[in-house]
Design an enzyme around this catalytic site. Structure first.
Site, PDB file in Angstrom:
ATOM      1  N   LYS A 111     128.346  62.021  44.844  1.00 11.50           N
ATOM      2  CA  LYS A 111     127.392  61.263  44.031  1.00 11.50           C
ATOM      3  C   LYS A 111     126.290  62.151  43.464  1.00 11.50           C
ATOM      4  CE  LYS A 111     128.422  56.795  46.059  1.00 11.50           C
ATOM      5  NZ  LYS A 111     129.469  57.246  47.021  1.00 11.50           N
TER       6      LYS A 111
HETATM    7  C1  LIG Z   1     130.818  56.733  46.918  1.00 19.22           C
HETATM    8  C2  LIG Z   1     131.903  57.532  47.563  1.00 19.22           C
HETATM    9  C3  LIG Z   1     133.267  57.310  47.273  1.00 19.22           C
HETATM   10  C4  LIG Z   1     133.728  56.204  46.344  1.00 19.22           C
HETATM   11  O1  LIG Z   1     133.428  56.449  44.985  1.00 19.22           O
HETATM   12  P1  LIG Z   1     133.426  55.235  43.945  1.00 19.22           P
HETATM   13  O2  LIG Z   1     132.953  55.830  42.661  1.00 19.22           O
HETATM   14  O3  LIG Z   1     132.477  54.214  44.495  1.00 19.22           O
HETATM   15  O4  LIG Z   1     134.811  54.722  43.863  1.00 19.22           O
HETATM   16  C5  LIG Z   1     134.207  58.125  47.890  1.00 19.22           C
HETATM   17  N1  LIG Z   1     133.841  59.092  48.756  1.00 19.22           N
HETATM   18  C6  LIG Z   1     132.552  59.329  49.065  1.00 19.22           C
HETATM   19  C7  LIG Z   1     132.216  60.399  50.057  1.00 19.22           C
HETATM   20  C8  LIG Z   1     131.531  58.569  48.475  1.00 19.22           C
HETATM   21  O5  LIG Z   1     130.246  58.818  48.800  1.00 19.22           O
END
Ligand SMILES: *Cc1c(COP(=O)(O)O)cnc(C)c1O
Length: 485
Positions: A111
């Site tokens: 993120k």
């Molecule tokens: C948020 C997250 C995901 C999922 O991503 P999305 O865009 O919500 O599908 C997968 N792995 C990790 C470590 C995350 O923090």
């Protein structure tokens, strides 16, 4: 190119306005018209560095930002924040498998890639919309998003950020990460209650204070667009590594929760990148696996707490964007979302399902399989993956090597989930999470990310605690303070 609501009952807006507002007034998500997705001459981008590539993609998808403006924002956003620099998202080969490392940012999870850039986009977008007032970002977090948002927004002029976390609902490491957060424009506050209490409290503040607040959650188009970049960069790196030839199709396996990351892959493909199949990887919360296989989305099922908590989700908000982009039918989307809200279930028409299945595959795995995949990669190649990436790797295997090369998106550092990773590779450790991080480094020799090192010794800077009912008063009081420095 304007942005329209997936539910069709709000006026079209500029890309800048879509970023500032986040959500459309009719409750839909701002998305481009499917027949207006810009096509890129991607072969001409092969040798660009990350910032130049990002600025081409950003200015194509967000026409309010010219290319040189986008480039200076990208450079400011990532400067000094990624340990892998100058590359932001390196592609790593482990044996014959490929992992796209998205976790070299300030909180060691994917993120960061979008949340470092969003504040810069938002500030500039607000200026373009003639909004000169300070913006206050409010976020409720179950742990990881709050920290990533704090790091992204820290010390960006003209914006302040306030994060609420459930006092009893985050891990010791997550709490330490947040309460030691530095920055002259940040506030972190515990809520007496669980995540739902914090989340409902934030929603209540938004409805009581309709002006001057914004959010950083993944429905904002400004969070989605930066994620498109690394699909291009991974493709080009796979060419450089000799794993594919220019023009070959490349598959991507994406550990999925809210469907944001994988939707960015769909956009990359629509912009012209030769993507084969997008593989949607889930854990035991397999609502998306069922949906992609049957066309029925049914959230009425037990919620499982798994080893990959960031994918423990039963409502994937960004799926709404895919339904719109693939059907072009906002009336249909509005009706499906109404059914989801009222009945907890919907089913898409057969022709739409067929289109989805032509572009996506879906697999899920349980915790035992998650562990087995961590262990297998470690044993066979000496490469260490986290629990979310392990779901992606499991899905890539299930998809089958005969269907062509697959890039697995590696969404978090293994150090974020030390207990599960240690147990997967068979190392006993009964200390706390901080000791487990040390143990993992001692036994694997994989270096721990610097942002997690020494976390326990850092000074606590945030001690506020509020009851859910007092959140509105708290926000009003703090917002009225001229400065938090
Ligand atoms: C948020 C997250 C995901 C999922 O991503 P999305 O865009 O919500 O599908 C997968 N792995 C990790 C470590 C995350 O923090």
């Amino acid at each position: 190119m304007l942005y329209v609501s997936t539910r069709g009952a709000s006026p079209a807006v500029s890309s800048a306005r879509a970023i500032v507002d986040g959500l459309a007034p009719d409750g839909g998500l701002y998305t481009m018209n499917p027949n207006e997705i810009p096509k890129l001459d991607w072969r001409a981008l092969l040798d660009l560095d990350y910032a130049s590539l990002a600025s081409k993609i950003l200015s194509a998808l967000l026409p309010d930002f010219k290319e040189d403006e986008a480039k200076s924002l990208v450079e400011a956003a990532y400067r000094g924040k990624f340990s892998s620099a100058p590359h932001i998202t390196p592609l790593k080969a482990a044996g014959d498998e490929l992992f796209l490392e998205l976790f070299h940012g300030p909180t060691s999870a994917f993120k960061d890639v979008a949340l470092c850039l969003l504040p810069h986009l938002m500030k500039r977008a607000a200026e373009k919309c003639g909004n000169a007032d300070d913006i206050l970002i409010l976020t409720a977090t179950s742990g990881d998003t709050g920290k990533a948002a704090l790091e992204g927004f820290r010390d960006v002029d003209g914006i302040r950020i306030m994060v609420f976390y459930p006092r009893d609902g985050v891990s010791a490491v997550q709490k330490a990460q947040m309460v030691t957060q530095a920055g002259k424009n940040v506030k972190v506050c515990a809520v007496e209650g669980n995540f739902d209490d914090a989340q409902s409290g934030v929603k209540a503040v938004f409805s009581a204070m309709p002006k001057g607040l914004s959010s950083a959650n993944s429905i904002n188009i400004g969070r989605l667009v930066p994620q498109v970049v690394y699909y291009f960069s991974a493709y080009f790196d796979a060419v450089r590594l000799g794993r594919i030839k220019v023009g070959d199709r490349l598959n991507f396996s994406v550990p999925t929760g809210n469907f944001g990351d994988i939707l960015a892959g769909y956009l990359a493909c629509e912009m012209g990148l030769p993507v084969g199949r997008l593989i949607c990887a889930s854990n035991a919360n397999n609502v998306l696996t069922d949906f992609i296989r049957t066309g029925v989305y049914d959230r009425r099922r037990p919620f499982h707490k798994t080893l990959s908590p960031s994918m423990d989700i039963l409502i994937s908000s960004n799926l709404e964007r895919l339904l719109y982009l693939m059907s072009g039918d906002s009336a249909l989307v509005a009706s499906l979302m109404k059914q989801l809200k009222e009945e907890g279930r919907y089913e898409v028409p057969a022709d739409l399902l067929q289109k989805i299945q032509s572009r996506f595959a879906a697999f899920c795995c349980d915790d035992a399989e998650t562990r087995a995949n961590i262990a297998a990669v470690w044993r066979e190649t000496g490469y260490l993956i986290d629990t979310h990436t392990a779901c992606g790797r499991s899905a890539a295997r299930a998809f089958g090597a005969e269907n062509g090369p697959v890039v697995v998106l590696s969404t978090a550092s293994p150090y974020k989930f030390p207990a599960a990773v240690l147990s997967a590779i068979g190392v006993p450790c009964d200390g706390d999470e901080f000791e487990m991080m040390d143990a993992l480094e001692a036994c694997t020799k994989v270096p721990m990310p610097e942002n997690l090192r020494g976390l326990r010794e850092r000074p606590v800077l945030h001690r506020d605690v509020v009851a859910p009912a007092d959140m509105l008063a708290y926000v009003k009081e703090k917002k009225a303070e001229p400065s938090w420095a």
